[in-house]
Design an enzyme around this catalytic site. Structure first.
Site, PDB file in Angstrom:
ATOM      1  N   HIS A   1       0.900  -1.299   0.107  1.00 55.32           N
ATOM      2  CA  HIS A   1       0.098   0.004   0.090  1.00 55.32           C
ATOM      3  C   HIS A   1       0.892   1.140   0.082  1.00 55.32           C
ATOM      4  O   HIS A   1       1.916   1.275   0.523  1.00 55.32           O
ATOM      5  CB  HIS A   1      -1.004   0.083   1.187  1.00 55.32           C
ATOM      6  CG  HIS A   1      -1.799  -1.118   0.990  1.00 55.32           C
ATOM      7  ND1 HIS A   1      -3.097  -1.055   0.512  1.00 55.32           N
ATOM      8  CD2 HIS A   1      -1.939  -2.299   1.689  1.00 55.32           C
ATOM      9  CE1 HIS A   1      -3.885  -2.081   0.746  1.00 55.32           C
ATOM     10  NE2 HIS A   1      -3.280  -2.922   1.534  1.00 55.32           N
TER      11      HIS A   1
ATOM     12  N   LYS B   1     -13.013  -1.867   4.324  1.00 49.21           N
ATOM     13  CA  LYS B   1     -12.353  -1.474   3.395  1.00 49.21           C
ATOM     14  C   LYS B   1     -12.654  -1.763   1.913  1.00 49.21           C
ATOM     15  O   LYS B   1     -12.236  -1.023   0.946  1.00 49.21           O
ATOM     16  CB  LYS B   1     -10.941  -1.811   3.575  1.00 49.21           C
ATOM     17  CG  LYS B   1      -9.790  -0.909   3.725  1.00 49.21           C
ATOM     18  CD  LYS B   1      -8.387  -1.130   4.059  1.00 49.21           C
ATOM     19  CE  LYS B   1      -7.372  -0.530   3.569  1.00 49.21           C
ATOM     20  NZ  LYS B   1      -5.959  -0.792   4.005  1.00 49.21           N
TER      21      LYS B   1
ATOM     22  N   VAL C   1       5.227 -21.979  21.730  1.00 51.08           N
ATOM     23  CA  VAL C   1       5.685 -21.479  23.088  1.00 51.08           C
ATOM     24  C   VAL C   1       4.568 -21.568  24.047  1.00 51.08           C
ATOM     25  O   VAL C   1       3.432 -21.705  23.980  1.00 51.08           O
ATOM     26  CB  VAL C   1       5.611 -19.780  22.855  1.00 51.08           C
ATOM     27  CG1 VAL C   1       5.823 -19.116  24.138  1.00 51.08           C
ATOM     28  CG2 VAL C   1       6.851 -19.471  21.747  1.00 51.08           C
TER      29      VAL C   1
ATOM     30  N   ARG D   1      -6.893 -11.991   9.313  1.00 48.87           N
ATOM     31  CA  ARG D   1      -6.427 -10.877   9.530  1.00 48.87           C
ATOM     32  C   ARG D   1      -6.182 -10.563  11.159  1.00 48.87           C
ATOM     33  O   ARG D   1      -7.238 -10.700  11.841  1.00 48.87           O
ATOM     34  CB  ARG D   1      -6.581  -9.649   9.126  1.00 48.87           C
ATOM     35  CG  ARG D   1      -6.627  -9.495   7.459  1.00 48.87           C
ATOM     36  CD  ARG D   1      -7.678  -9.885   6.711  1.00 48.87           C
ATOM     37  NE  ARG D   1      -8.717  -8.648   6.638  1.00 48.87           N
ATOM     38  CZ  ARG D   1      -9.885  -8.694   5.853  1.00 48.87           C
ATOM     39  NH1 ARG D   1     -10.293  -9.885   5.551  1.00 48.87           N
ATOM     40  NH2 ARG D   1     -10.422  -7.538   5.641  1.00 48.87           N
TER      41      ARG D   1
END
Lengths: 497, 418
Positions: free
Chosen positions: A49, A252, A174, A316
């Site tokens: 972007h 978006k 972890v 995301r």
């Protein structure tokens, strides 16, 4: 000094590469998956972007790091031989309301150091993008937008980091961040304890979980699912620019792009999932339908639905705080969060890496860092026969006949490329899997989706790794491609008897 | 090596081998290009019988069938390249084509007068049959699963759901059961089975495998490997009836039909028929590009290998006629068909030779009359099913009355219950 980076996504990999510039640091990058970049980084739109879509007041880190990342990527793609292109992007307006929004983006862009932005009318828009919808009335044209192959970028970064001495630990989960006297002293994993003076949390969707292990539970990460369609590389029409609508407060919007490997791709949808659904990459009817409907509004024409070769979903990592969380702390000292790296995270990654080193490690924590005398900034990608001219192809086959043996006929991938991919996977300490081969070679990415070649590729891995076919997995343990010898049920029966 | 041929056959399966054999017998210098390591094609992974009943008058297994053709290729010393990938085709003129081939031996360029495209079919993928959900391990196409079992000698899974009741899936069901896997259900969207009746009986009924007609798999679910599928009942127009349930399984095998593998033809700009998804051809199986012929499953998806071989031979005769100028394409009369018919191949006729028509009905029907309108030819069948391709032959002398089009009409009394 010992530094542990948690997560081999684009963020962790970028940090590893930048840290590998400095001497006297023992850097270990760990990942729960068997290979690099299998979380957020492998399933996104792949856009670099320009940086005009982030509000410098509301999300200052994103605003600052995106435009910077865009510039650094131009250098990195050359050094690391990452497939890229710079077609520019068109934010489309369909009415006066959309057009009025453009001033805001231009203002943000200026503040964020975006160099060129131009409001254009339909005539110019049409000349820039022939396949644009006739309903568009204009666009915000930002030529600095680019595209890279996101997974190839991660692989390139890790390969280069390993060349420069970074050690990897794949398939390592972890369990805890070990703190003593308000200071980080190491990481407890399912494979054992790793000593560390600095722990960098780049765990993507799990960054909230890792952060809370260090006692920092002020944020959560919830996945936002984005679904996509990918068309056959030969399908038409495609687009020559990155196309997307003017964002609304809600979304978006869906992008229409031609990816760096030449396929038209549309998406993503945006669906917020609860924080515990970090593995839900399933596709849905609603999500895909939304993508199709929205993409159709942007272009004059989409290829036929029969030209779709693949649908997929990516997640995301949306932070509860809004902006990127890139911080060092006094308590615990040495723990660094690089969390909530949602869009434009891919773009920002190189800038994030420099920010972590310069602002946090050197300035904030006061570490002394000294450049190595010799640091290799270069890495070459796998030689693909699709990129060879006839003479080079002829020569390559004469040197190694496997360049002449096409395994994936949809994407024209030779056995030599598969073997090179296996070799490179081993060199970075990862485990060869079918998905690992797919992302490195594009084999199984075409029209037949591997129904012809997957078995052959599994067989090549089995041969090269000297493992039975049923030990070869699609994406790590538990995803074995086949389950055993054909007479396995007879054999197990005779054992029981 | 001399790089000039009369015909280059792309594909070394039954259609390609049969056309190469025929072309060679007609005196054409022929080259076969096969993409896998050996000649023979898909029958090599089909260890069941049912091959060659018409052509060889013998009931053979797939490998036996292919072996007979391969032996003939060897006897006639026909040139072939295995592991050969056609990377480019250039149409130089009506009489000359250039074919670029990548193989482990070399990157070679050949010139040929004609091309016979016999690249077979590909299988529909999960998204092509509208299944969403988790893309995890345990999802196969039927052909892939078949090859895994009988070429590679490995088991694809333990508890299997088969999507689609096409022949490959039915035969695979039996194959899985014989190796003690469990097939939990075969799921078919249409209200009738997709495969031949003999396969429904021999592969499902004989083993008590449930066949769920009028059902679709909506979703695959699982973390690393398939754990279950979500199934929904649909009406004959595939509209959901709102009842969904799940079936636990670790494996999903897609057998929802084949599509002609026409990628290369499309790139050349060959005109396609949306009803077959293969190329539009005339009665010599010549495509819209002069000198480019098609045969076998790349032309139209067949259910019998015997028809595939017949098509291969016909394409070879077409290439021969073109080269020897016995046939000059003067007219290409379109063949039109009505709503009861799914497709008719060939889609054009030249009226210069006998024509074998292949067609499929849209749904199961009985007391079927197929009428070739302009020439008053009628063929009567007591039953017709979409799964069974109908083959009828019309002599050249009977084609005389056709002017600018030929209509094929189908009349039937009623649909039988299946």
């Amino acid at each position: 000094m010992h530094i542990v980076i948690i997560g081999t996504g684009i963020t962790g990999a970028s940090i590893a590469r930048v840290l590998s510039i400095y001497e006297d640091i023992d850097i270990r990058i760990i990942d729960k998956e068997p290979d690099a970049g299998w979380g957020v980084s492998k399933a996104n739109t792949g856009i670099i972007h320009p940086g005009h879509e982030d509000d410098p007041l509301k999300t200052p880190l994103r605003a600052k790091l995106c435009a910077k990342g865009n510039k650094i990527w131009r250098k990195w793609v050359k050094e690391l031989d990452i497939p890229s292109k710079w077609p520019g992007e068109l934010m489309l307006a369909f009415n006066g309301k959309d057009l009025r929004e453009f001033d805001k983006y231009i203002e943000w862009g200026k503040k964020n150091n975006v160099e060129k932005m131009e409001i254009i009318d339909y005539g110019k828009l049409k000349s820039l993008e022939n396949n644009v919808s006739p309903n568009a009335v204009g666009a915000l044209w930002v030529p600095s937008a680019g595209q890279i192959s996101p997974w190839e970028a991660v692989i390139a970064l890790i390969e280069n980091a390993v060349m420069n001495g970074v050690k990897t630990l794949f398939g390592t989960k972890v369990l805890d961040i070990v703190i003593s006297n308000y200071k980080v002293i190491g990481v407890k994993t399912d494979k054992g304890f790793i000593e560390a003076d600095i722990v960098i949390n780049a765990a993507g969707l799990y960054a909230d979980v890792v952060s809370s292990m260090a006692g920092l539970d002020f944020f959560t990460i919830h996945p936002r699912k984005g679904e996509y369609y990918v068309f056959d590389e030969n399908s038409k029409p495609r687009v020559s620019r990155i196309i997307h609508p003017t964002p609304t407060p809600v979304t978006k919007g869906v992008y229409v792009v031609t990816t760096v490997d030449g396929s038209l791709m549309i998406g993503p949808s945006a669906k917020d999932l609860s924080p515990n659904m970090k593995e839900d990459t399933s596709t849905t009817f609603e999500g895909l339908e939304y993508v199709w409907t929205e993409a159709k509004k942007l272009v004059r024409e989409l290829p036929s639905k029969t030209d779709i070769v693949k649908t997929f979903a990516g997640l995301r990592p949306e932070p509860s705080t809004g902006d990127f969380i890139i911080e060092a702390y006094d308590d615990p000292w040495g723990f660094i969060n690089v969390a909530g790296i949602r869009s434009p995270g891919l773009t920002s990654a190189p800038a994030i890496a420099y920010y972590v080193v310069n602002e946090l490690l050197i300035n904030r924590l006061g570490l002394k860092m000294k450049n190595k005398k010799e640091w290799n900034p270069y890495r070459k990608r796998i030689r693909k026969i699709t990129e060879m001219d006839p003479e080079e192809l002829q020569r390559s086959i004469a040197e190694d006949y496997r360049y002449g043996k096409i395994v994936c006929t949809c994407r024209k991938v030779s056995e030599a490329e598969i073997i090179e991919a296996i070799k490179r996977i081993k060199e970075i300490g990862a485990t060869p899997t079918l998905d690992g081969i797919k992302f490195r070679t594009l084999a199984m990415f075409g029209q037949c989706q591997g129904s012809f070649c997957r078995k052959e590729i599994a067989n090549i891995i089995s041969r090269e790794m000297k493992l039975p076919l049923w030990n070869i997995t699609i994406k790590g343990k538990g995803s074995e491609y086949v389950i055993g010898d054909i007479k396995m049920f007879f054999k197990s029966e005779s054992h029981e008897a | 090596m001399k790089h000039k041929y009369d015909t280059i056959v792309i594909g070394g399966g039954p259609a390609g081998l049969a056309s190469a054999i025929k072309a060679t017998k007609l005196g054409l210098k022929t080259l076969i290009i096969e993409k896998t390591e050996r000649l023979g094609g898909i029958p090599l992974q089909c260890i069941h019988e049912g091959f060659g009943v018409i052509y060889f008058k013998q009931n053979l297994s797939g490998p036996e069938f292919s072996y007979k053709l391969i032996k003939e290729v060897d006897r006639l010393s026909i040139d072939y390249i295995t592991s050969g990938y056609v990377s480019e085709i250039n149409i130089l003129s009506d009489e000359a084509k250039q074919v670029k081939v990548i193989s482990p031996k070399a990157y070679q360029v050949f010139e040929t007068k004609t091309l016979i495209y016999a690249a077979g079919a590909r299988e529909k993928t999960l998204h092509e049959i509208n299944v969403v959900g988790d893309r995890v391990s345990g999802i196969f196409t039927a052909g892939e699963a078949q090859a895994l079992m009988d070429i590679y000698g490995v088991m694809p899974g333990r508890e299997v759901v088969i999507i689609g009741s096409g022949d490959v899936g039915l035969i695979l069901t039996r194959r899985l059961i014989l190796e003690k896997a469990k097939v939990k259900a075969v799921i078919e969207a249409m209200p009738y089975p997709g495969g031949l009746v003999r396969n429904i009986v021999q592969c499902l009924k004989d083993f008590d495998v449930p066949l769920l007609l009028g059902h679709v798999v909506k979703e695959t679910r699982g973390r690393k490997r398939v754990e279950k599928v979500i199934v929904e009942r649909v009406d004959e127009n595939l509209k959901p009836l709102g009842e969904s349930f799940s079936i636990t399984c670790d494996t999903v095998i897609i057998s929802a039909g084949l599509l002609p593998h026409v990628r290369m033809l499309k790139e050349l700009g060959v005109k396609m028929d949306p009803s077959t998804r293969g190329p539009i051809v005339n009665d010599f199986f010549e495509t819209s590009i002069r000198g480019v012929f098609a045969a076998g499953n790349a032309l139209v998806v067949n259910d019998l290998v015997d028809y595939v071989v017949e098509q291969g031979e016909n394409a070879a005769e077409g290439a021969y006629s073109l080269i020897t100028k016995k046939y000059v394409r003067q007219q290409n009369i379109p063949v039109l068909f009505d709503d009861n018919i799914r497709f008719v191949v060939p889609q054009r006729i030249t009226k210069t030779s006998d024509v074998v028509f292949y067609l499929r009905v849209k749904r199961p029907m009985k007391d079927v009359k197929i009428i070739f309108e302009e020439i008053d030819k009628v063929f009567v069948f007591s039953k017709a099913r979409p799964s069974e391709m109908i083959r009828v032959k019309i002599k050249k002398k009977d084609l005389g009355d056709i002017k600018d089009k030929l209509h094929v009409r189908l009349y039937s009394d009623a649909s039988p219950q299946t």
